[in-house]
Scaffold this motif. Structure first.
Motif, PDB file in Angstrom:
ATOM      1  N   UNK A  85       0.771  -1.276   0.033  1.00 24.10           N
ATOM      2  CA  UNK A  85       0.243   0.164  -0.159  1.00 24.10           C
ATOM      3  C   UNK A  85       0.771   1.442   0.040  1.00 24.10           C
ATOM      4  N   UNK A  86       1.772   1.337   0.599  1.00 26.12           N
ATOM      5  CA  UNK A  86       2.714   2.341   0.794  1.00 26.12           C
ATOM      6  C   UNK A  86       3.964   2.444  -0.038  1.00 26.12           C
ATOM      7  N   UNK A  87       4.083   1.375  -0.722  1.00 21.38           N
ATOM      8  CA  UNK A  87       5.328   1.228  -1.706  1.00 21.38           C
ATOM      9  C   UNK A  87       5.138   1.723  -3.106  1.00 21.38           C
ATOM     10  N   UNK A  88       3.994   1.017  -3.666  1.00 18.28           N
ATOM     11  CA  UNK A  88       3.776   1.155  -4.976  1.00 18.28           C
ATOM     12  C   UNK A  88       2.688   2.093  -5.502  1.00 18.28           C
ATOM     13  N   UNK A  89       2.620   2.544  -6.456  1.00 18.87           N
ATOM     14  CA  UNK A  89       1.408   3.601  -7.030  1.00 18.87           C
ATOM     15  C   UNK A  89       0.206   2.665  -6.999  1.00 18.87           C
ATOM     16  N   UNK A  90      -0.759   3.416  -6.388  1.00 22.91           N
ATOM     17  CA  UNK A  90      -2.148   3.038  -6.311  1.00 22.91           C
ATOM     18  C   UNK A  90      -3.162   4.151  -6.534  1.00 22.91           C
ATOM     19  N   UNK A  91      -4.087   4.078  -7.145  1.00 19.55           N
ATOM     20  CA  UNK A  91      -5.361   4.896  -6.989  1.00 19.55           C
ATOM     21  C   UNK A  91      -6.307   4.375  -6.005  1.00 19.55           C
ATOM     22  N   UNK A  92      -6.453   5.139  -4.903  1.00 21.34           N
ATOM     23  CA  UNK A  92      -7.009   4.571  -3.599  1.00 21.34           C
ATOM     24  C   UNK A  92      -8.459   5.372  -3.449  1.00 21.34           C
ATOM     25  N   UNK A  93      -9.546   4.861  -3.160  1.00 21.58           N
ATOM     26  CA  UNK A  93     -10.929   5.448  -2.780  1.00 21.58           C
ATOM     27  C   UNK A  93     -11.000   5.094  -1.302  1.00 21.58           C
ATOM     28  N   UNK A  94     -11.194   6.105  -0.726  1.00 23.94           N
ATOM     29  CA  UNK A  94     -11.392   5.986   0.873  1.00 23.94           C
ATOM     30  C   UNK A  94     -12.933   6.545   1.305  1.00 23.94           C
ATOM     31  N   UNK A  95     -13.667   5.673   1.855  1.00 26.38           N
ATOM     32  CA  UNK A  95     -15.107   6.234   2.137  1.00 26.38           C
ATOM     33  C   UNK A  95     -15.073   6.688   3.656  1.00 26.38           C
ATOM     34  N   UNK A  96     -15.629   7.763   4.157  1.00 22.66           N
ATOM     35  CA  UNK A  96     -15.675   8.214   5.298  1.00 22.66           C
ATOM     36  C   UNK A  96     -14.277   8.272   5.984  1.00 22.66           C
ATOM     37  N   UNK A  97     -13.395   8.912   5.495  1.00 22.78           N
ATOM     38  CA  UNK A  97     -11.920   8.675   5.954  1.00 22.78           C
ATOM     39  C   UNK A  97     -11.670   9.140   7.225  1.00 22.78           C
ATOM     40  N   UNK A  98     -11.007   8.344   7.948  1.00 22.29           N
ATOM     41  CA  UNK A  98     -10.707   8.300   9.503  1.00 22.29           C
ATOM     42  C   UNK A  98      -9.584   9.540   9.427  1.00 22.29           C
ATOM     43  N   UNK A  99      -9.619   9.951  10.620  1.00 23.06           N
ATOM     44  CA  UNK A  99      -8.771  11.030  11.006  1.00 23.06           C
ATOM     45  C   UNK A  99      -7.216  10.549  11.084  1.00 23.06           C
ATOM     46  N   UNK A 100      -7.331   9.330  11.705  1.00 26.02           N
ATOM     47  CA  UNK A 100      -5.949   8.678  12.015  1.00 26.02           C
ATOM     48  C   UNK A 100      -5.275   8.364  10.635  1.00 26.02           C
ATOM     49  N   UNK A 101      -6.143   8.234   9.618  1.00 28.99           N
ATOM     50  CA  UNK A 101      -5.256   8.029   8.283  1.00 28.99           C
ATOM     51  C   UNK A 101      -5.186   9.167   7.395  1.00 28.99           C
TER      52      UNK A 101
END
Length: 258
Positions: A85-101
């Motif tokens: 997740x933190x190494x390669x290119x990704x398109x990410x969709x995040x629902x109701x994003x948590x503050x921690x992240x």
């Protein structure tokens, strides 16, 4: 302080809580410094964590610095240790994003990061999960955690999640799950907030997912991998990070076409 915190949780609307927390976090983190428990998201340690929960507050679960809960810290450890997740290119969709992240994912240079929700002040796109304004096969990774239990038409929501995920893509769809319950329970006739608190555990929940949640995900077309990430973890780490022993990470994949 703990009694005040419980009072605030029950009476302040969640969008306002998110805004207020940016001012409160530094005070909480400073006042609870110690070395007994560690938040793996930012590496800070405290003598205790805070209580959290609307109906039956759980003690010692909310990190004073990131405001992460057990599920957030578990997910962070899994993403860091077991995925790219933190190494390669990704398109990410995040629902109701948590503050921690939110800020950490936003600042990750490898991620093309989009957030969405109907009400969250952290959402880039205000959207209904049952009718998403995104192209089909658009995202490599979808994070949709503790959202589906709020959605009356969760089957329609899952169809939309499947539609916008790329073939070969993956996601994590955590929900409050009662593993002692064989079948998911819902009753659309329960609309009163107080009654929902009593039946579903929170005023804005509309069901309690059982062990058949994995079958519900499969019925939407996903391949499902229930991961018990704490199973092989050292018990001292489980305690130090304040994780929920036995909590399942529902990892889903969209099969490659053809």
């Amino acid at each position: 302080m703990k009694h005040l915190f419980k009072w605030v949780l029950k009476r302040v609307p969640r969008p306002l809580l998110i805004r207020l927390s940016y001012w409160v976090r530094p005070i909480l983190a400073s006042s609870l410094k110690g070395d007994r428990y560690t938040d793996p998201i930012d590496g800070k340690s405290f003598r205790t964590f805070l209580p959290y929960g609307y109906e039956s507050p759980r003690e010692n679960v909310l990190s004073p610095s990131t405001l992460s809960l057990e599920r957030h810290r578990l997910l962070w450890l899994y993403l860091k240790r077991e995925t790219d997740f933190f190494q390669k290119p990704h398109s990410v969709l995040h629902f109701a994003p948590e503050q921690a992240f939110y800020k950490r994912f936003r600042s990750a240079k490898n991620l093309n990061y989009t957030t969405t929700d109907l009400n969250s002040p952290l959402a880039d796109v205000k959207a209904d999960i049952c009718n998403l304004p995104f192209d089909s096969n658009a995202f490599d990774i979808i994070l949709c955690n503790h959202v589906l239990e709020h959605i009356p038409e969760d089957h329609q929501a899952l169809q939309e999640l499947y539609r916008v995920m790329k073939p070969g893509g993956w996601g994590i769809f955590q929900v409050p799950q009662d593993l002692n319950r064989e079948k998911t329970f819902e009753d659309p006739s329960i609309t009163d907030k107080e009654e929902r608190r009593k039946v579903f555990g929170q005023y804005d929940h509309v069901r309690i997912y059982g062990r058949d949640y994995f079958d519900i995900l499969k019925a939407a077309g996903f391949r499902v991998h229930p991961i018990d990430y704490t199973k092989d973890m050292d018990p001292s780490d489980t305690d130090r990070f304040r994780l929920a022993q036995g909590e399942i990470i529902p990892l889903v994949e969209k099969p490659l076409e053809g």
